[in-house]
Design an enzyme around this catalytic site. Structure first.
Site, PDB file in Angstrom:
ATOM      1  N   ASP A  63       7.447  -4.750   5.020  1.00  0.00           N
ATOM      2  CA  ASP A  63       6.627  -3.826   4.430  1.00  0.00           C
ATOM      3  C   ASP A  63       6.206  -3.158   5.670  1.00  0.00           C
ATOM      4  O   ASP A  63       6.517  -3.125   6.900  1.00  0.00           O
ATOM      5  CB  ASP A  63       5.591  -4.722   3.921  1.00  0.00           C
ATOM      6  CG  ASP A  63       4.212  -3.987   3.596  1.00  0.00           C
ATOM      7  OD1 ASP A  63       4.125  -3.076   2.972  1.00  0.00           O
ATOM      8  OD2 ASP A  63       2.934  -4.483   3.818  1.00  0.00           O
ATOM      9  N   SER A  64       5.218  -1.973   5.429  1.00  0.00           N
ATOM     10  CA  SER A  64       4.694  -1.436   6.586  1.00  0.00           C
ATOM     11  C   SER A  64       3.689  -2.120   7.580  1.00  0.00           C
ATOM     12  O   SER A  64       3.443  -2.107   8.650  1.00  0.00           O
ATOM     13  CB  SER A  64       3.761  -0.353   5.984  1.00  0.00           C
ATOM     14  OG  SER A  64       2.684  -0.948   5.282  1.00  0.00           O
ATOM     15  N   CYS A  75       6.983  -3.745  -0.282  1.00  0.00           N
ATOM     16  CA  CYS A  75       6.201  -2.538  -0.405  1.00  0.00           C
ATOM     17  C   CYS A  75       6.396  -1.797  -1.360  1.00  0.00           C
ATOM     18  O   CYS A  75       7.310  -1.284  -1.874  1.00  0.00           O
ATOM     19  CB  CYS A  75       6.590  -2.110   0.941  1.00  0.00           C
ATOM     20  SG  CYS A  75       5.409  -0.462   1.295  1.00  0.00           S
ATOM     21  N   GLU A  84      -5.480  -4.381   7.087  1.00  0.00           N
ATOM     22  CA  GLU A  84      -4.923  -4.219   8.426  1.00  0.00           C
ATOM     23  C   GLU A  84      -5.960  -4.552   9.703  1.00  0.00           C
ATOM     24  O   GLU A  84      -5.484  -4.993  10.737  1.00  0.00           O
ATOM     25  CB  GLU A  84      -4.040  -2.740   8.791  1.00  0.00           C
ATOM     26  CG  GLU A  84      -2.723  -2.688   7.967  1.00  0.00           C
ATOM     27  CD  GLU A  84      -1.944  -3.664   7.968  1.00  0.00           C
ATOM     28  OE1 GLU A  84      -1.387  -3.971   9.107  1.00  0.00           O
ATOM     29  OE2 GLU A  84      -1.180  -4.242   7.186  1.00  0.00           O
ATOM     30  N   CYS A 123       0.083  -2.028  -4.559  1.00  0.00           N
ATOM     31  CA  CYS A 123       0.304  -2.121  -3.413  1.00  0.00           C
ATOM     32  C   CYS A 123       0.322  -3.355  -2.929  1.00  0.00           C
ATOM     33  O   CYS A 123      -0.567  -4.185  -3.035  1.00  0.00           O
ATOM     34  CB  CYS A 123      -0.892  -1.292  -2.633  1.00  0.00           C
ATOM     35  SG  CYS A 123      -0.837  -1.298  -0.861  1.00  0.00           S
ATOM     36  N   HIS A 140      -0.505  -4.721  -0.162  1.00  0.00           N
ATOM     37  CA  HIS A 140      -1.778  -5.286   0.599  1.00  0.00           C
ATOM     38  C   HIS A 140      -2.891  -5.662  -0.277  1.00  0.00           C
ATOM     39  O   HIS A 140      -3.989  -6.346  -0.031  1.00  0.00           O
ATOM     40  CB  HIS A 140      -2.353  -3.960   1.249  1.00  0.00           C
ATOM     41  CG  HIS A 140      -1.608  -3.809   2.547  1.00  0.00           C
ATOM     42  ND1 HIS A 140      -0.287  -3.396   2.754  1.00  0.00           N
ATOM     43  CD2 HIS A 140      -1.959  -3.804   3.841  1.00  0.00           C
ATOM     44  CE1 HIS A 140       0.094  -3.017   4.062  1.00  0.00           C
ATOM     45  NE2 HIS A 140      -0.851  -3.351   4.768  1.00  0.00           N
TER      46      HIS A 140
HETATM   47  N1  DGL Z   1       2.102  -2.468   1.264  1.00  0.00           N
HETATM   48  C1  DGL Z   1       2.497  -1.120   1.023  1.00  0.00           C
HETATM   49  C2  DGL Z   1       2.643  -0.835  -0.280  1.00  0.00           C
HETATM   50  O1  DGL Z   1       2.763  -1.911  -1.312  1.00  0.00           O
HETATM   51  C3  DGL Z   1       2.002  -0.046   1.672  1.00  0.00           C
HETATM   52  C4  DGL Z   1       0.766   0.030   2.463  1.00  0.00           C
HETATM   53  C5  DGL Z   1       0.725   1.299   3.561  1.00  0.00           C
HETATM   54  O2  DGL Z   1       1.361   1.133   4.473  1.00  0.00           O
HETATM   55  O3  DGL Z   1       0.227   2.303   3.145  1.00  0.00           O
HETATM   56  O4  DGL Z   1       2.677   0.212  -0.796  1.00  0.00           O
END
Ligand code: DGL
Length: 269
Positions: A10-11, A73, A154, A186, A188
């Site tokens: 993931d990011s 992600c 984050e 997302c 996150h």
């Molecule tokens: N967790 C990621 C997603 O599911 C991306 C979050 C990001 O880096 O903007 O889209």
């Protein structure tokens, strides 16, 4: 049986929600996780740039000998899955993503046919969710980008008045539009499910792709006869490795909080 690890990325921290489900559902499997924190967030970057970054992280995982890639992600799934499949298929490495599992779950969960999707700017802009959901007849979709959520996660902030005010601003219009199911599009966002559920109310079902993606991983490994089964003895000894492209100290601290004791020291990649 195939002892090679599963590669997940993931990011940043969000993909750990997917890693958590994979580790829980497949206790015999080793995992290598990369958080591309040096390039986070992905969700505000153009499609081509996210694709390029995602392929570069997947190359790192492939170099480390993974048997399968899991794009944990949504932004990377929406932008890079086709390119990744055409690149790694010929190496015999399957690529799994997080969007289709969430779409299937949301369609089965909805009672009134009105589904909300919250995700990053880039994911919403690609319209991947909207198209996939509209493939089902009678489904109405309300989609909204919630970019500030990633930054809160984050920074390790998952509650508090500042986050609640932002959540209200993003979510109240979708709630008032009458959705009965909300896709956390997302990876996150499940880390904020307490506050999201509080604003949406108890009648709204929250769908996250983590568990469903882990089911997909299970199915694929079983189909290929690659599953390392847990036979109840201590002979299965999975290894968990966590890597970050940016600062490893913050990542170690927050990843331990979000995922748990499997996160030992995070290495720089
Ligand atoms: N967790 C990621 C997603 O599911 C991306 C979050 C990001 O880096 O903007 O889209």
């Amino acid at each position: 049986m195939n002892n090679a690890p599963i590669g997940i990325f993931d990011s940043g921290l969000g993909g750990l929600t997917v890693a958590r489900s994979i580790i829980d559902q497949l206790p015999g499997e080793s995992v290598i996780y990369i958080g591309d924190t040096a390039n986070s967030p992905y969700g505000t970057k153009p499609v081509e740039r996210v694709k390029e970054l995602s392929l570069s992280v997947m190359d790192k995982l492939v170099d480390r000998g993974v048997k399968m890639l899991v794009i944990a992600c949504n932004t990377a799934s929406a932008t890079a899955v086709f390119a990744a499949r055409s690149k790694y298929d010929e190496l015999g490495i399957p690529v799994l993503e997080v969007i289709s599992p969430a779409v299937h779950r949301a369609v089965s969960a909805t009672r009134n046919g009105h589904i909300g999707v919250i995700a990053t700017h880039t994911t919403i802009e690609t319209e991947t969710y909207q198209r996939a959901l509209h493939a089902y007849q009678q489904v109405q979709v309300s989609a909204k980008a919630c970019p500030a959520f990633v930054d809160f996660v984050e920074r390790g902030i998952t509650s508090g008045p500042e986050l609640l005010a932002v959540a209200r601003e993003y979510l109240e219009p979708i709630r008032d539009a009458g959705v009965d199911t909300l896709v956390l599009g997302c990876t996150h966002y499940p880390l904020l499910s307490g506050i999201i559920s509080y604003v949406m109310g108890p009648e709204v079902t929250l769908v996250s792709s983590a568990e469903e993606t882990a089911h997909d991983v299970y199915r694929q490994l079983l189909d290929k006869d690659w599953l390392n089964t847990d036979d109840g003895t201590d002979t299965v000894n999975p290894r968990y490795q966590f890597l970050a492209t940016g600062d490893t100290q913050t990542f170690t601290r927050l990843a331990r909080r979000f995922l748990g004791p499997e996160v030992t020291a995070v290495e720089r990649v």
